[in-house]
Scaffold this active site. Structure first.
Site, PDB file in Angstrom:
ATOM      1  N   SER A 286      64.355 -45.815  41.437  1.00 21.83           N
ATOM      2  CA  SER A 286      64.244 -47.048  40.662  1.00 21.83           C
ATOM      3  C   SER A 286      64.489 -46.848  39.178  1.00 21.83           C
ATOM      4  O   SER A 286      64.573 -47.827  38.429  1.00 21.83           O
ATOM      5  CB  SER A 286      62.878 -47.703  40.883  1.00 21.83           C
ATOM      6  OG  SER A 286      61.840 -46.774  40.622  1.00 21.83           O
TER       7      SER A 286
ATOM      8  N   ASP B  99      52.159 -48.889  34.438  1.00 22.59           N
ATOM      9  CA  ASP B  99      53.431 -48.246  34.757  1.00 22.59           C
ATOM     10  C   ASP B  99      53.976 -47.563  33.506  1.00 22.59           C
ATOM     11  O   ASP B  99      54.462 -48.227  32.586  1.00 22.59           O
ATOM     12  CB  ASP B  99      54.417 -49.291  35.271  1.00 22.59           C
ATOM     13  CG  ASP B  99      55.757 -48.705  35.689  1.00 22.59           C
ATOM     14  OD1 ASP B  99      55.967 -47.490  35.475  1.00 22.59           O
ATOM     15  OD2 ASP B  99      56.598 -49.456  36.216  1.00 22.59           O
TER      16      ASP B  99
ATOM     17  N   HIS C 151      58.674 -46.544  34.554  1.00 29.24           N
ATOM     18  CA  HIS C 151      59.829 -47.423  34.399  1.00 29.24           C
ATOM     19  C   HIS C 151      59.917 -47.926  32.959  1.00 29.24           C
ATOM     20  O   HIS C 151      59.082 -47.591  32.115  1.00 29.24           O
ATOM     21  CB  HIS C 151      59.730 -48.594  35.377  1.00 29.24           C
ATOM     22  CG  HIS C 151      59.721 -48.161  36.812  1.00 29.24           C
ATOM     23  ND1 HIS C 151      58.569 -47.993  37.543  1.00 29.24           N
ATOM     24  CD2 HIS C 151      60.740 -47.846  37.642  1.00 29.24           C
ATOM     25  CE1 HIS C 151      58.869 -47.586  38.763  1.00 29.24           C
ATOM     26  NE2 HIS C 151      60.185 -47.486  38.855  1.00 29.24           N
TER      27      HIS C 151
END
Length: 354
Positions: free
Chosen positions: A119, A330, A333
């Site tokens: 990702s 997070d 990312h």
């Protein structure tokens, strides 16, 4: 690492996938530009973040690019501070050219650009799709979730497709009922989705991801239960490099390795960070392995080295602004708009040889 919440938040638009025919002369023109850049480019990996207001951000993810997944759209998820949007990467010995989406689309008319990886690849893929879309906002586009492992963004007017193939390890894997996930470090049995005029590979984070499912490594018929993850990463990346050397025609396909993006966890937690760090950083785990494997390849592979710039961008992560509430943080990312836009500015400079 890919999280399920990123997958189900992408709009599902089902369309007929276009088949593109490309003339050999254009292949050679693009490859020659790439090779020229390999010889003459400046060191994009070494620099600093500088404020560039009002040129940055390059777009508003919510209003300009409604297809951006929720987990990357930090403003929509409630992030109040906005200084992180205004930074441009400034290499020490050159300047990155301004991204020209129209020039990119015209140059790569009739071409397929494929991202293969986890990702973090998705982060870069969605950024590029948005940067091209805002350059030609009246041009029709389609976003297709073909399978859970294959997504395509395409511009019919330019016959350009930008694809993301979800493949976090780049080597074969399977699940054993008793042991769990097993990676076959010396095996790439079939990669039917790994095709395009430009292939941009990425693998790193899942090799060191800890979770409920334990990962084991296999060499030949032997399953290793105590192999060091970094050694396994080296073997797996070498298997990938051998596959590229044996299967990719460099006169037709440009291969790029998207470098290791830094994670900020533990003592370097990204919570509440509103500006980049400054200075140099210690070598990041795995970088020397990538460098050594790529330098040993027969194929001409460009290393899009993003490690230092991501080490400095501790402010660029979604943190608690993923749309899942403040209990989830997070620091892996990247917000969009944000750091991945710079990766695509470097990609633009490399592919167009400027």
């Amino acid at each position: 690492m890919t999280f399920d919440f990123l997958l189900h938040l992408v709009p599902h638009i089902f369309v007929v996938v276009l088949c593109v025919v490309v003339t050999p002369s254009l292949y050679h023109a693009h490859v020659n530009a790439f090779q020229k850049n390999q010889l003459n480019h400046c060191d994009f990996s070494n620099g600093k973040w500088v404020v560039d207001d009002p040129y940055y951000p390059l777009y508003d993810a919510s209003s300009d690019c409604p297809f951006i997944v929720q987990g990357f759209d930090c403003l929509r998820n409630g992030r109040i501070d906005q200084d992180y949007l205004r930074y441009r990467w400034k290499p020490f010995d050159c300047d990155l050219k301004r991204f020209d989406g129209v020039k990119f689309l015209n140059t790569y008319r009739g071409k397929k650009i494929t991202f293969v990886g986890d990702s973090i690849s998705e982060n870069m893929w969605q950024s590029l799709a948005c940067m091209l879309h805002i350059a030609v906002p009246q041009s029709n586009y389609t976003l297709t979730r073909i399978t859970k492992h294959l997504s395509m963004f395409s511009f019919s007017e330019y016959e350009v497709s930008i694809t993301w193939v979800k493949d976090g390890y780049l080597v074969d894997k399977f699940r054993d009922i008793k042991k769990g996930r097993i990676l076959k470090l010396d095996s790439i049995s079939s990669r039917n989705l790994w095709h395009g005029d430009v292939l941009i590979f990425n693998t790193y984070h899942w090799w060191f991801h800890t979770g409920k499912i334990q990962t084991f490594f296999q060499l030949g018929n032997e399953i290793m239960e105590d192999m060091d993850n970094m050694e396994a990463f080296k073997i797996g990346l070498t298997t990938w490099s051998n596959w590229v050397d044996s299967n990719i025609d460099p006169s037709k396909t440009i291969v790029i390795f998207q470098g290791i993006a830094a994670v900020h966890g533990g003592e370097n937690d990204c919570m509440g960070r509103s500006e980049p760090l400054e200075g140099t950083k210690q070598s990041y785990p795995g970088v020397e392995i990538v460098k050594n494997v790529l330098s040993s390849m027969k194929s001409d592979v460009y290393w899009l080295d993003i490690t230092l710039q991501t080490q400095l961008r501790i402010d660029g992560h979604p943190s608690i602004y993923t749309g899942l509430g403040t209990s989830y943080e997070d620091c892996s990312h990247w917000c969009l708009a944000g750091a991945p836009d710079t990766w695509n500015e470097i990609l633009y400079a490399v592919l167009l040889g400027i």
